[in-house]
Motif scaffolding. Sequence first.
Motif, PDB file in Angstrom:
ATOM      1  N   UNK A  87      -8.395 -11.585   3.956  1.00  0.00           N
ATOM      2  CA  UNK A  87      -6.849 -11.475   4.288  1.00  0.00           C
ATOM      3  C   UNK A  87      -6.074 -10.951   3.364  1.00  0.00           C
ATOM      4  N   UNK A  88      -6.387 -11.280   2.062  1.00  0.00           N
ATOM      5  CA  UNK A  88      -5.692 -10.561   0.978  1.00  0.00           C
ATOM      6  C   UNK A  88      -5.930  -8.787   0.975  1.00  0.00           C
ATOM      7  N   UNK A  89      -7.248  -8.686   1.175  1.00  0.00           N
ATOM      8  CA  UNK A  89      -7.599  -7.224   1.277  1.00  0.00           C
ATOM      9  C   UNK A  89      -7.100  -6.451   2.384  1.00  0.00           C
ATOM     10  N   UNK A  90      -7.074  -7.030   3.594  1.00  0.00           N
ATOM     11  CA  UNK A  90      -6.354  -6.429   4.834  1.00  0.00           C
ATOM     12  C   UNK A  90      -4.732  -6.130   4.607  1.00  0.00           C
ATOM     13  N   UNK A  91      -4.414  -7.446   3.997  1.00  0.00           N
ATOM     14  CA  UNK A  91      -2.763  -6.889   3.674  1.00  0.00           C
ATOM     15  C   UNK A  91      -2.617  -5.872   2.715  1.00  0.00           C
ATOM     16  N   UNK A  92      -3.345  -6.065   1.665  1.00  0.00           N
ATOM     17  CA  UNK A  92      -3.003  -4.781   0.626  1.00  0.00           C
ATOM     18  C   UNK A  92      -3.587  -3.455   1.366  1.00  0.00           C
ATOM     19  N   UNK A  93      -4.565  -3.388   1.914  1.00  0.00           N
ATOM     20  CA  UNK A  93      -5.098  -2.033   2.732  1.00  0.00           C
ATOM     21  C   UNK A  93      -3.897  -1.612   3.642  1.00  0.00           C
ATOM     22  N   UNK A  94      -3.380  -2.423   4.397  1.00  0.00           N
ATOM     23  CA  UNK A  94      -2.287  -2.257   5.352  1.00  0.00           C
ATOM     24  C   UNK A  94      -1.069  -1.449   4.425  1.00  0.00           C
ATOM     25  N   UNK A  95      -0.711  -2.231   3.572  1.00  0.00           N
ATOM     26  CA  UNK A  95       0.517  -1.988   2.734  1.00  0.00           C
ATOM     27  C   UNK A  95       0.595  -0.802   1.732  1.00  0.00           C
ATOM     28  N   UNK A  96      -0.802  -0.335   1.667  1.00  0.00           N
ATOM     29  CA  UNK A  96      -0.907   0.808   0.742  1.00  0.00           C
ATOM     30  C   UNK A  96      -0.663   2.257   1.527  1.00  0.00           C
ATOM     31  N   UNK A  97      -0.983   2.293   2.885  1.00  0.00           N
ATOM     32  CA  UNK A  97      -0.715   3.413   3.746  1.00  0.00           C
ATOM     33  C   UNK A  97       0.760   3.620   3.770  1.00  0.00           C
ATOM     34  N   UNK A  98       1.721   2.791   3.940  1.00  0.00           N
ATOM     35  CA  UNK A  98       3.141   3.308   3.867  1.00  0.00           C
ATOM     36  C   UNK A  98       3.607   3.360   2.634  1.00  0.00           C
ATOM     37  N   UNK A  99       3.033   2.501   1.556  1.00  0.00           N
ATOM     38  CA  UNK A  99       3.312   2.865   0.158  1.00  0.00           C
ATOM     39  C   UNK A  99       2.918   4.396  -0.408  1.00  0.00           C
ATOM     40  N   UNK A 100       1.690   4.884   0.074  1.00  0.00           N
ATOM     41  CA  UNK A 100       1.208   6.209  -0.205  1.00  0.00           C
ATOM     42  C   UNK A 100       2.208   7.178   0.449  1.00  0.00           C
ATOM     43  N   UNK A 101       2.560   6.979   1.728  1.00  0.00           N
ATOM     44  CA  UNK A 101       3.464   8.226   2.129  1.00  0.00           C
ATOM     45  C   UNK A 101       4.691   7.976   1.663  1.00  0.00           C
ATOM     46  N   UNK A 102       5.395   6.768   1.120  1.00  0.00           N
ATOM     47  CA  UNK A 102       6.690   6.721   0.540  1.00  0.00           C
ATOM     48  C   UNK A 102       6.418   7.373  -0.859  1.00  0.00           C
ATOM     49  N   UNK A 103       5.362   7.291  -1.669  1.00  0.00           N
ATOM     50  CA  UNK A 103       5.142   7.712  -2.783  1.00  0.00           C
ATOM     51  C   UNK A 103       5.024   9.434  -2.886  1.00  0.00           C
ATOM     52  N   UNK A 104       4.425   9.669  -1.822  1.00  0.00           N
ATOM     53  CA  UNK A 104       4.148  11.171  -1.682  1.00  0.00           C
ATOM     54  C   UNK A 104       5.515  11.929  -1.307  1.00  0.00           C
ATOM     55  N   UNK A 105       6.264  11.217  -0.395  1.00  0.00           N
ATOM     56  CA  UNK A 105       7.506  11.578  -0.006  1.00  0.00           C
ATOM     57  C   UNK A 105       8.730  11.801  -1.368  1.00  0.00           C
TER      58      UNK A 105
END
Length: 316
Positions: free
Chosen positions: A233-251
Amino acid sequence: MNTEEKNVTQTIENEDELFQFVEYSPEAAEMIGYSDYSYWKSVFQNFLKKKSAVILSFLFVALVIFSFVALAIGKYQYDELIPDTSKAFISPNGEYWFGTDNIGRDYWSQVWYASQTSIKLAVIVAIGECIVGITIGCIWGYVRQLDRLITEIYNIIHNIPTIIYMTLIALLIGQSFTIMATALICFGWLVMARNVRNLVLMYRDREYNLASRSLGTSIGRILVKNILPYLISVIILRLALSIPGTISMESMLSYLGLGLDINTPSLGILLRNARTFFLDYPYLLIFPAIIVSVITVTFYLIGNAFSDASDPRNHV
């Protein structure tokens, strides 16, 4: 025989009919103890109960699919430069559905190509962070001899802002899709590793793990079979939050000129290019900003919903 004796005899015969010996069958005994419970089946059942998360999942899938369809139906290529200088800053119309940018390129093709680039970068970084973070986190939490060493490495990397690392990499190594993805993975595994390490410390000395170690079970098998399932459950949550976090960082990095190569359209680069003109031509900012917002909010809500669904404590 009087009436009372007849009634007693009939009662005894009825009881003999109610109670009789049944032959023992091992197959039937196994069927009685069988359960069709499946962890992942239960996860998806719980997830499907959350209608808003399901709708957002379809929205994201539709967005990804449409990004390919949009490029196919577009009239121009994303890097095609229209030679006529009067084509710059054309507002959205029947010919240019999202208008044109400051040098006359079709904005429709640029926005959807940039969406593909940003989503691909986010997925690759999320998977890379997940693999590196889980591996280091499990070793960090289970092997006590390495706890001090990995903790010091974590503190050194974590206490320096990521923007400094990315600035040095962009200036000294260069700017490209591969370099940025690798750099984000190298400095993005920290949160995943820390969460995994804390949970491994909680479960490593449970009775069943002590019994496994006493029986000579290898560390790798204990981590994979006994501990890792509790971390899903923790891994899935972190994985899902990493995607918008990466897009925000790239932006943010592209907005500062430290992101991808300028010849590779991404949502961050489009937002950076629009900062000079968005007061006069707001469509240059609106379209990429909407897509960034949709992806960020969608994955945040989907990640929370899927994390709750994958928590064994929420299963019946």
